[in-house]
Design a protein around this motif. Structure first.
Motif, PDB file in Angstrom:
ATOM      1  N   GLY A   1       0.801  -1.217   0.000  1.00 29.29           N
ATOM      2  CA  GLY A   1       0.000   0.000   0.000  1.00 29.29           C
ATOM      3  C   GLY A   1       0.835   1.269   0.000  1.00 29.29           C
ATOM      4  N   PHE A   2       2.151   1.116   0.024  1.00 30.58           N
ATOM      5  CA  PHE A   2       3.031   2.279   0.097  1.00 30.58           C
ATOM      6  C   PHE A   2       2.828   3.222  -1.088  1.00 30.58           C
ATOM      7  CE2 PHE A   2       6.566   4.145   2.227  1.00 30.58           C
ATOM      8  CZ  PHE A   2       7.273   4.828   1.274  1.00 30.58           C
ATOM      9  N   SER A   3       2.600   2.649  -2.256  1.00 29.08           N
ATOM     10  CA  SER A   3       2.498   3.497  -3.446  1.00 29.08           C
ATOM     11  C   SER A   3       1.276   4.414  -3.382  1.00 29.08           C
ATOM     12  CB  SER A   3       2.438   2.648  -4.709  1.00 29.08           C
ATOM     13  OG  SER A   3       1.395   1.704  -4.610  1.00 29.08           O
ATOM     14  N   MET A   4       0.343   4.109  -2.494  1.00 26.97           N
ATOM     15  CA  MET A   4      -0.838   4.964  -2.413  1.00 26.97           C
ATOM     16  C   MET A   4      -0.528   6.326  -1.798  1.00 26.97           C
ATOM     17  SD  MET A   4      -3.050   3.352  -3.980  1.00 26.97           S
ATOM     18  CE  MET A   4      -4.627   4.106  -3.674  1.00 26.97           C
ATOM     19  N   TYR A   5       0.639   6.467  -1.179  1.00 29.92           N
ATOM     20  CA  TYR A   5       1.022   7.792  -0.687  1.00 29.92           C
ATOM     21  C   TYR A   5       1.301   8.729  -1.849  1.00 29.92           C
ATOM     22  CZ  TYR A   5       1.835   5.853   4.040  1.00 29.92           C
ATOM     23  OH  TYR A   5       1.700   5.257   5.260  1.00 29.92           O
ATOM     24  N   VAL A   6       1.791   8.159  -2.932  1.00 32.12           N
ATOM     25  CA  VAL A   6       2.197   8.979  -4.075  1.00 32.12           C
ATOM     26  C   VAL A   6       1.029   9.261  -5.018  1.00 32.12           C
ATOM     27  CG1 VAL A   6       3.910   9.223  -5.897  1.00 32.12           C
ATOM     28  CG2 VAL A   6       4.369   7.713  -3.973  1.00 32.12           C
ATOM     29  N   ALA A   7       0.151   8.259  -5.143  1.00 29.77           N
ATOM     30  CA  ALA A   7      -0.874   8.335  -6.192  1.00 29.77           C
ATOM     31  C   ALA A   7      -1.698   9.631  -6.209  1.00 29.77           C
ATOM     32  CB  ALA A   7      -1.769   7.104  -6.126  1.00 29.77           C
ATOM     33  N   PRO A   8      -2.219  10.102  -5.065  1.00 31.04           N
ATOM     34  CA  PRO A   8      -3.032  11.320  -5.138  1.00 31.04           C
ATOM     35  C   PRO A   8      -2.231  12.532  -5.610  1.00 31.04           C
ATOM     36  CG  PRO A   8      -3.323  10.230  -3.028  1.00 31.04           C
ATOM     37  CD  PRO A   8      -2.184   9.568  -3.684  1.00 31.04           C
ATOM     38  N   LEU A   9      -0.920  12.522  -5.339  1.00 31.24           N
ATOM     39  CA  LEU A   9      -0.112  13.676  -5.732  1.00 31.24           C
ATOM     40  C   LEU A   9      -0.016  13.794  -7.250  1.00 31.24           C
ATOM     41  CD1 LEU A   9       2.755  13.179  -3.135  1.00 31.24           C
ATOM     42  CD2 LEU A   9       0.826  14.729  -2.964  1.00 31.24           C
ATOM     43  N   CYS A  10      -0.193  12.658  -7.940  1.00 31.02           N
ATOM     44  CA  CYS A  10      -0.105  12.696  -9.404  1.00 31.02           C
ATOM     45  C   CYS A  10      -1.205  13.554 -10.007  1.00 31.02           C
ATOM     46  CB  CYS A  10      -0.215  11.283  -9.981  1.00 31.02           C
ATOM     47  SG  CYS A  10       1.119  10.206  -9.490  1.00 31.02           S
ATOM     48  N   PHE A  11      -2.257  13.750  -9.231  1.00 30.42           N
ATOM     49  CA  PHE A  11      -3.338  14.611  -9.691  1.00 30.42           C
ATOM     50  C   PHE A  11      -2.883  16.051  -9.804  1.00 30.42           C
ATOM     51  CE2 PHE A  11      -7.132  12.373 -10.175  1.00 30.42           C
ATOM     52  CZ  PHE A  11      -8.173  13.268 -10.326  1.00 30.42           C
ATOM     53  N   LEU A  12      -1.910  16.407  -8.969  1.00 34.17           N
ATOM     54  CA  LEU A  12      -1.522  17.810  -8.865  1.00 34.17           C
ATOM     55  C   LEU A  12      -0.250  18.149  -9.621  1.00 34.17           C
ATOM     56  CD1 LEU A  12      -2.117  18.221  -5.048  1.00 34.17           C
ATOM     57  CD2 LEU A  12      -3.619  18.961  -6.873  1.00 34.17           C
ATOM     58  N   TYR A  13       0.676  17.217  -9.653  1.00 30.63           N
ATOM     59  CA  TYR A  13       1.985  17.524 -10.231  1.00 30.63           C
ATOM     60  C   TYR A  13       2.277  16.576 -11.366  1.00 30.63           C
ATOM     61  CZ  TYR A  13       2.208  20.007  -5.859  1.00 30.63           C
ATOM     62  OH  TYR A  13       1.904  20.827  -4.821  1.00 30.63           O
ATOM     63  N   HIS A  14       2.731  17.171 -12.478  1.00 32.45           N
ATOM     64  CA  HIS A  14       2.921  16.331 -13.651  1.00 32.45           C
ATOM     65  C   HIS A  14       4.362  16.270 -14.090  1.00 32.45           C
ATOM     66  CE1 HIS A  14      -0.997  18.345 -13.473  1.00 32.45           C
ATOM     67  NE2 HIS A  14      -1.370  17.098 -13.468  1.00 32.45           N
ATOM     68  N   GLU A  15       5.152  17.157 -13.546  1.00 33.12           N
ATOM     69  CA  GLU A  15       6.551  17.171 -13.918  1.00 33.12           C
ATOM     70  C   GLU A  15       7.250  16.246 -12.929  1.00 33.12           C
ATOM     71  OE1 GLU A  15       9.693  19.573 -13.020  1.00 33.12           O
ATOM     72  OE2 GLU A  15      10.213  17.888 -14.322  1.00 33.12           O
ATOM     73  N   PRO A  16       7.932  15.204 -13.422  1.00 33.35           N
ATOM     74  CA  PRO A  16       8.429  14.168 -12.513  1.00 33.35           C
ATOM     75  C   PRO A  16       9.307  14.687 -11.373  1.00 33.35           C
ATOM     76  CG  PRO A  16       8.678  13.458 -14.774  1.00 33.35           C
ATOM     77  CD  PRO A  16       8.199  14.873 -14.839  1.00 33.35           C
TER      78      PRO A  16
END
Lengths: 379, 586
Positions: free
Chosen positions: B428-443
């Motif tokens: 479930g660790f990757s779920m910390y990152v997932a919502p942020l992808c909504f906001l930031y698109h530059e890696p």
């Protein structure tokens, strides 16, 4: 009401005198076994009829329509889910023709600016009749990609991309029957369309939007737009390098389902609401408003363009599925209009969306009020 | 007095020390040198003139933001003679428990290694490196065989450890009394002890309340919220009083919570409630957006953090979070990210497979986040190689695992941290990152934001510590709130073998990511940033139980209780929190 003498005429919705007052249910018929069936069965007061029974409401498929519509008599209140010549809007070559004609008319009547509002379909040529016009355009823009689509097929079948004339010259040779054979097999019509090379990508993936429009009549034009819809994602990452890879370019769920990456649980769809939120956080709410206004414009103009052509029978209504592609400048393009959008659900969320869509459609059609007679109970 | 002053100077000294090594310091130096060219800088008043220059040119603001950022992260001052372990975790039994938990994790990881005969790390052959570089933007299309890998641990394993935590110096006694804690967590931690936050909230809220007095009665339609609440009588109660005095309650705990979360009060406009379509935007939303734009123009971290307590407008959120976390994408940051990417290309770590597996199992199957699969790999793989993350272990009760070069076990010269960032991902660790992808698109920006969020907040959700935002305190807070305000429900659930924490634990460990709808989740994380604390997770968990209490009272098994609480995707976070904090009457 006397029965007509012609044997081929089937009466529907006819009732024999007293029966009319006693009829308290709406008889429906459909051949689709999916969400639609669930919705119809759960509707209070609606009863299914099978085979040759008489019906008040028929959600038919287009082949039945083609064969039977002209021989079928329908009572005043009866409703059927397609217009007789819907293909004016839904077959790619006719739609393009109608749009082009409408655009010219607008330009004459209202000027270039107004006509420019019709510029939401990429340059399209009907094959094989407009082949030479196509070649001219092709030569003007060397190196761009074109997409070839069969006019009457669906689910992504028969579509391919090409960049060189050589590719379609080969194809023409293949599909054309040789001179020795009799031309019993009709040559299938295709359209060649300019491929949109800069689609808007989310997560590196291409997607298109499916939006639902319900048309209750063409004259006057009465259409309803469903608030929700979805964005269908391609499973693989977008690149122009592999134009042979159907899975990258064609976002039809039907095609994605066969992709080796496809996992049914994934669904590869976003609801329109989620898509709007994403865009708003990236581009701001005004940009999103503008985009959706432009999409509304597509619906209006496309329906206006066929308004005078489609036979407006009061028994008919139609639920269209519009496929819209957004490019990187947030400009919407019309890909096609579907007369029979898929009503099969690919996930729980999808099921809910389609159920609500169909329920609302039936609310608008309002069979309950139409069946109402002064002397029968109100409900 | 003297103690406070010396504490303060200690903090200042430490922050100065920290900032001296940072990029900002060298930038300021360079700016100061460059400013000597300017006509207004005079030799006689050099210091004042340069200070003035900094103020006008916005550099002072940047420095302020940096200091504020350090303060947010900085642990509370401790005794100068305290050893470094105390900074990580002051309580011995907690340290011990964390230590033995870590041993278990490592054992599990090592045994997986030996079973599969895969090295912890290996250098990639050149061909493989090229291939990975080509596929960098679409790693999601890769389908390596991960069937033999299993996640090192799942949240429920961690829960079992927490349940068995005991303070050896604390004797509870066997007799049951009204003080007995009914829940699973049996450690005597004081929950909600954040005096600074309370004071901060209160002074700021006075200004806000005065302003809102003029806005007239709030338009509320109880039927528009999810569920029906008897709001009308409570509306009168809170109308003219500040919410802190609104409901006089015997239990001090709710009072403390309300003090903390003053800005969530019923009198105060919130995004997530007052921006719904029924509320005319002139009442709150337009003004709030205007203020937000102003805050961004001023580039003031502290103001942004205060502002975001009422929620962030969608269009401004990405910038506001970056401002609060003090992330500005400098060329050095992009370079650093590129370097991490090179590390990923060159070396393959066992942890990578764990990351792959986690993404495939969780984010890829999620209706919302499957689209961002590629970004998740790009962030998490780089994250595991980022040694700058090691610095956060100074105030994290956890310690990075060590690995020894083959054959040199025990020899410190041959020890390396494994993985390089010291963080072993769990299910479930990757779920910390997932919502942020909504906001930031530059890696590289996405990466920075995630890293900062991790070292400020997320690490507390999976390490055993006594920190008020640590998972142990959150669990205890949740159970205490539930027991205090919904004792019947708690008792009932306990009787049927459905301890509430067993259901809510996974929500809190993931900070509700994947359980709430994305827009609601982002509104929740707004408040985490605004209050610089994770306690709101426990409050929300309790609020969810309160909301579904009627259904829960009717269930007769754990499975049925799980089913009632299985789907949170329709919940609206802010109304739930408000009801629970300010309108619940027992």
């Amino acid at each position: 009401m006397s029965r007509p003498k012609n044997q081929n005429y089937k009466g529907h919705g006819l009732s024999k005198g007293k029966e009319r007052e006693q009829r308290a249910s709406i008889r429906f018929k459909t051949t689709l076994m999916n969400t639609l069936m669930d919705v119809l069965r759960h509707r209070p007061g609606w009863v299914e009829v099978k085979d040759e029974g008489e019906w008040d409401f028929y959600w038919c498929d287009v082949s039945w329509l083609r064969e039977n519509f002209d021989h079928t008599y329908m009572d005043e209140h009866v409703r059927i889910s397609h217009f007789r010549n819907h293909y004016e809007l839904t077959r790619k070559n006719y739609m393009v023709k109608n749009l082009k004609r409408f655009r010219k008319q607008l330009e004459r009547e209202a000027g270039k600016l107004e006509a420019a509002k019709c510029d939401f379909f990429p340059k399209t040529f009907e094959m094989p009749c407009e082949y030479h016009l196509f070649v001219e355009e092709f030569r003007k823009n060397p190196g761009i990609t074109w997409i070839m689509k069969p006019v009457a097929r669906s689910q992504g079948k028969g579509i391919f991309l090409f960049r060189r004339l050589k590719d379609i010259v080969d194809w023409r040779k293949d599909t054309r029957s040789s001179d020795d054979q009799k031309d019993d097999i009709p040559v299938e019509n295709y359209v060649a369309q300019r491929y949109i090379e800069n689609p808007y990508l989310i997560g590196g993936r291409k997607f298109d939007l499916r939006v639902y429009v319900l048309v209750m009549s063409y004259i006057p034009l009465r259409a309803w737009l469903y608030r929700d819809g979805f964005a269908r994602f391609s499973n693989t990452r977008f690149t122009l390098n592999s134009i042979d890879d159907q899975y990258v370019h064609l976002t039809n769920v039907a095609v994605q389902k066969t992709s080796p990456d496809y996992h049914p649980k994934k669904g590869c769809k976003w609801t329109l609401q989620r898509f709007r939120q994403y865009l708003a956080s990236k581009h701001g709410p005004e940009a999103v408003e503008t985009l959706f206004r432009d999409i509304d414009n597509i619906f209006v103009k496309s329906l206006q363009s066929v308004q005078k052509v489609i036979i407006s029978d009061k028994h008919c209504f139609e639920l269209y599925g519009y496929d819209i592609l957004i490019d990187q400048d947030l400009k919407p393009w019309l890909l096609e209009v579907n007369a029979s959008p898929s009503l099969t659900a690919s996930s729980q969320e999808d099921y809910e969306l389609k159920t609500c869509l169909l329920e609302d459609t039936l609310h608008v059609v309002d069979m309950e009020a139409r069946s109402l007679r002064a002397d029968s109970p109100c409900w | 007095m003297l103690q406070e002053e010396s504490d303060l100077s200690l903090i200042i000294a430490q922050i100065v020390q920290k900032l001296k090594g940072s990029n900002l310091y060298s930038q300021l130096e360079r700016q100061a040198w460059a400013s000597l060219q300017r006509p207004e800088i005079k030799l006689e008043s050099l210091k004042e003139d340069i200070k003035e220059f900094f103020k006008i040119s916005g550099w002072e603001k940047k420095l302020q933001n940096a200091v504020y950022s350090e303060l947010s992260v900085f642990p509370l001052p401790s005794h100068p003679a305290a050893p470094p372990e105390h900074l990580k975790e002051p309580l011995v039994y907690m340290r011990k428990a964390q230590g033995s938990w870590e041993k278990r994790i490592l054992k599990s990881l090592n045994s997986m290694c030996t079973e599969l005969s895969i090295p912890l790390a290996r250098k990639r052959p050149v061909g493989e490196q090229k291939e990975l570089l080509n596929k960098w933007n679409e790693m999601g299309t890769d389908e390596p065989d991960l069937s033999l890998f299993r996640p090192v641990y799942a949240p429920k394993d961690f829960l079992e450890v927490l349940i068995n935590l005991r303070n050896p110096n604390y004797e509870n006694g066997d007799s049951l009394s009204f003080r007995t804690h009914l829940g699973l967590i049996q450690v005597p931690l004081k929950v909600k002890d954040i005096p600074e936050l309370g004071a901060l909230g209160r002074s700021a809220s006075n200004k806000v309340i005065n302003k809102k007095q003029n806005m007239g009665p709030r338009k509320q339609d109880p039927n528009q919220r999810e569920g029906e609440f008897p709001r009308n009588d409570s509306k009168e109660k809170f109308q003219d009083k500040g919410c802190t005095t609104g409901l006089k309650h015997n239990n001090p705990r709710l009072e403390q919570e309300k003090e903390c979360f003053v800005e969530l009060g019923l009198n105060i406009g919130q995004l997530g409630i007052d921006d719904s379509t029924q509320v005319p935007p002139e009442l709150f939303e337009n003004e709030h957006v205007r203020i937000g734009q102003k805050v961004l123009a001023e580039q003031d971290s502290a103001a942004a953090q205060q502002y975001i307590r009422q929620g962030s407008p969608t269009a401004l959120r990405a910038e506001l979070w970056a401002l609060i976390l003090n992330i500005s994408s400098q060329p050095e940051d992009v370079l650093y990210y590129e370097q991490l990417k090179t590390n990923v290309i060159q070396h393959d770590l066992l942890v990578d497979s764990l990351i792959y597996k986690d993404v495939k199992l969780t984010a890829s199957n999620d209706d919302y986040y499957f689209v961002f699969e590629d970004y998740l790999y790009q962030v998490l793989l780089c994250f595991s190689r980022d040694t700058s993350v090691l610095s956060h272990f100074a105030f994290n009760s956890a310690s990075p695992p060590k690995s020894y070069i083959r054959g040199k076990l025990g020899l410190e010269e041959y020890a390396v941290f494994y993985p390089p960032n010291g963080v072993i991902p769990f299910h479930g660790f990757s779920m910390y990152v997932a919502p942020l992808c909504f906001l930031y698109h530059e890696p590289s920006k996405l990466y920075q934001i995630f890293r900062e969020m991790y070292v400020r907040f997320f690490f507390r959700l999976h390490s055993i510590s006594s920190h008020p935002s640590g998972i142990v305190s959150l669990c205890l807070l949740f159970e205490t709130l539930l027991q205090t305000y919904l004792p019947q429900l708690f008792y009932h659930l306990r009787e049927i073998g459905a301890q509430p924490l067993r259901i809510s634990f996974k929500w809190m460990v993931r900070a509700f990511s994947g359980y709430l709808a994305t827009d609601q989740l982002l509104l929740l994380w707004d408040r985490i940033l605004g209050y610089n604390s994770l306690e709101i997770l426990a409050v929300l968990a309790a609020a969810v139980f309160a909301f579904r209490a009627v259904n829960l009272m009717e269930v007769t098994s754990l499975a049925a209780a799980e089913a009632v609480l299985a789907d949170l995707s329709t919940l609206k976070v802010m109304p739930l929190l408000q009801i629970f904090l300010f309108a619940t009457v027992t």
